[in-house]
Enzyme design. Sequence first.
Site, PDB file in Angstrom:
ATOM      1  N   HIS A  73       0.802  -1.229   0.000  1.00  0.00           N
ATOM      2  CA  HIS A  73       0.000   0.000   0.000  1.00  0.00           C
ATOM      3  C   HIS A  73       0.832   1.276   0.000  1.00  0.00           C
ATOM      4  CE1 HIS A  73       0.359   0.180   4.465  1.00  0.00           C
ATOM      5  NE2 HIS A  73       0.184   1.466   4.284  1.00  0.00           N
ATOM      6  N   GLU A  77       3.538   5.152  -3.488  1.00  0.00           N
ATOM      7  CA  GLU A  77       3.683   6.470  -2.894  1.00  0.00           C
ATOM      8  C   GLU A  77       5.150   6.807  -2.579  1.00  0.00           C
ATOM      9  OE1 GLU A  77       1.629   8.840  -1.857  1.00  0.00           O
ATOM     10  OE2 GLU A  77       2.770   9.885  -0.303  1.00  0.00           O
ATOM     11  N   ASP A  78       5.843   5.855  -1.978  1.00  0.00           N
ATOM     12  CA  ASP A  78       7.141   6.173  -1.361  1.00  0.00           C
ATOM     13  C   ASP A  78       8.361   5.573  -2.042  1.00  0.00           C
ATOM     14  OD1 ASP A  78       5.821   7.522   0.591  1.00  0.00           O
ATOM     15  OD2 ASP A  78       5.750   5.834   1.976  1.00  0.00           O
ATOM     16  N   ASP A 144      -4.543   0.654   7.882  1.00  0.00           N
ATOM     17  CA  ASP A 144      -3.373   1.536   7.847  1.00  0.00           C
ATOM     18  C   ASP A 144      -3.447   2.527   9.007  1.00  0.00           C
ATOM     19  OD1 ASP A 144      -1.089   2.886   6.698  1.00  0.00           O
ATOM     20  OD2 ASP A 144      -2.463   4.362   5.838  1.00  0.00           O
ATOM     21  N   ASP A 264     -23.783  -1.267  31.837  1.00  0.00           N
ATOM     22  CA  ASP A 264     -23.246  -2.249  30.905  1.00  0.00           C
ATOM     23  C   ASP A 264     -21.727  -2.272  30.851  1.00  0.00           C
ATOM     24  OD1 ASP A 264     -23.458   0.237  29.919  1.00  0.00           O
ATOM     25  OD2 ASP A 264     -24.574  -0.290  28.114  1.00  0.00           O
TER      26      ASP A 264
END
Length: 728
Positions: A73, A77-78, A144, A264
């Site tokens: 992922h 981008e990198d 992510d 609860d």
Amino acid sequence: MKDTWKELITAIENSGKQYEIDRIQKAYEIACQAHEGQKRRSGEPYIIHPLAVSIILVGLGMDSDTIVAGLLHDVVEDTPITSEDVKKIFGQDVALLVNGVTKLTNLGKRGEYVTQEERQAENVRKMLLAMAQDVRVVIIKLADRLHNMRTIQYREEQKRRDTAKETMDIYAPLAHRLGIRSVKEELEDLCLRQLDPVAYNEIEQNLELRKEERVKFLDNIKERIQERLEKENQKAHIEGRVKSVYGIYRKVYMQGKTFEEIYDVYAVRIIVDTVIECYSIFGIIHDMFRPIPNRIKDYISTPKPNMYQSLHTTVLDKEGIPFEVQIRTWDMHYTAEYGIAAHWKYKAGIGGNNKDKMEERLAWVRQLLESQKESGDVEDIVRSIKTDLAPEEVFVFTPKGDVVALPIGSTVIDFAYAIHTAVGNRMVGAKIDGRMVSLDTEVKTGMIVEIITQSNQSPNRNWLKIVKTSGARNKIRTWFKRERREENIAEGLSELEREFKRNSISLDNEKMEEFILDIAKRQHFSSRDEFLAAIGYGGVLLSRIMPRIKDDFQQKYRSSESEKSEKQIVKPKKSGVSNGVIVDGLDGCLVKFSKCCNPLPGDEIIGFVTRGYGVSIHKKDCINVTSSVDNEEQKDRWLPAHWESDVRESFKAAIDIVADDRPGLLADISIALANSRVPMHSLNARELKNHQVGINLVLSISNLEQLNNILGMFKRTAGVISAQRAYQ
Ligand code: MN
């Protein structure tokens, strides 16, 4: 990182699902190579991050393509790897997923959006678009964000708060809406730890203190239920659970309950095969334990909007300790835990209606995008995320007994529009439980609401200020947009003129028309009339774009003035710009803001040439200015200064609040701040006389208008007596 890879393999083996290990291994190797040498803030090799994301995705039961995309992922981008490369090796599907995530990651990094709100709004819109195309993109994005939140301690303070705020505003509600409970709850807890660390620790310690007691209590209850069910020949899976830290926080700090009042905190969950069994076990539980009135909820016949189904009841054990019992089928359980991800996780197991459920969930996404298209206002979506996605809903009945779910705070008008657009448009009045009520009346769970209509009626513009849901707001706007164009244009023009007057914007007719057309174009309208009409029906909120219009006006006006003067007088020396301040006659000088008065954009300011530290900027009415500006020796060192028209920096401002001391006051103040996204540098509180407290806050503020809004917000907070800017 070998360990993390092993962890992924173990997760895959334990998942009981068939995964394409070869492709996953290949993706891992490519990601490893691509991220070679990159490090996380923690100092660990970067590859740890995509691996951790993929482990989360396996936990959610996602398919091989999603796991592969999870590993890749961040590569497009990198790293030098392109999306073409990904497509060649892993195919179209994976490439689309990686691309989708990359696009979402890139959002907001570019500077085209002026305000934080606009940036966030665009973010959300893109996220919904991605979701409508392939919801797996958003599931990867959630994983992510989850891993980034888990490791957020390595970021600096401000970044931590910003990220936590954004996660709380957008990602947790999205996880909630998609029904992915585990991700939603973990995100909320991780955010709370950043946003209100004191409360977080307090709750955690409280839970820790009672851990043993709690385990014993739950074990005992489980055993007794199990015995009884065996006697009745019922087969069921029983588990105990504790409410999440954030769940407790909401009740303690927002609803003002004490730890003991939260029924609860303890919950027992009973999971069975069929719906019939749910109801029969429900009866058995009420036979065994005394139920607390008004705590019975049938979410089986009336599912929550995120499709959650269960029977809830709160009962007392023989010592009088309350606990919640949730009863559901396995199918409902998977939906409750994994939401939309259940589609992949239990694809084989659950059968045909799973696909429909996914469609139903995504229908909401499409509807939201559709309504935004109608209104043209992207920021609407953010409001929708915050209101329509709020975890609290009310359930209201029509006279025929149909149930309508609405966000808390909805009015009878929202109800009318939720039934049908035509019902809303023709509404003249409403009855609640048989009695006439005013149109701004809020509806509550259990009310029977009847809408009275008349065929020749039409909506009222004031309704826009009353309604809570974006659905109703959009429908009202659409009506005005379609039915009353001329009226809208006139209304828009008079509103614009009013605002211009208030902001002392005046031009001769020709220039004015030109100026309005300019603004219209910038707001993406094709003509002046379109723009004015949009103001008229409420599609454009003038108050929101006014600051920028003012800036535009000043820039144009000021520059045309100086053009004139340039022709006549000697060209003045170009002004120096630094930190959003222009000091006349000094080019690129070093500027700092004086600590004595902390000036904000909007304040009248003046600069003082220091010896060796550049120019220090004071407010014109600062005591240090008034006492020295007439001093013969220093007179020449004071220089006129003014703010740049578009200041993006933030400035420290101190605020003093005096309030009646009450429990939850500090929490309310910090929540209000968090909601308005104003970073806080420090908070000091001290006791005053008469059960009052004095609170001093130092905040990051970008201009006077924002400061005034914040002061207004504090003044509206319960118990606050005064709130004002502090002057040291
Ligand atoms: Mn990432």
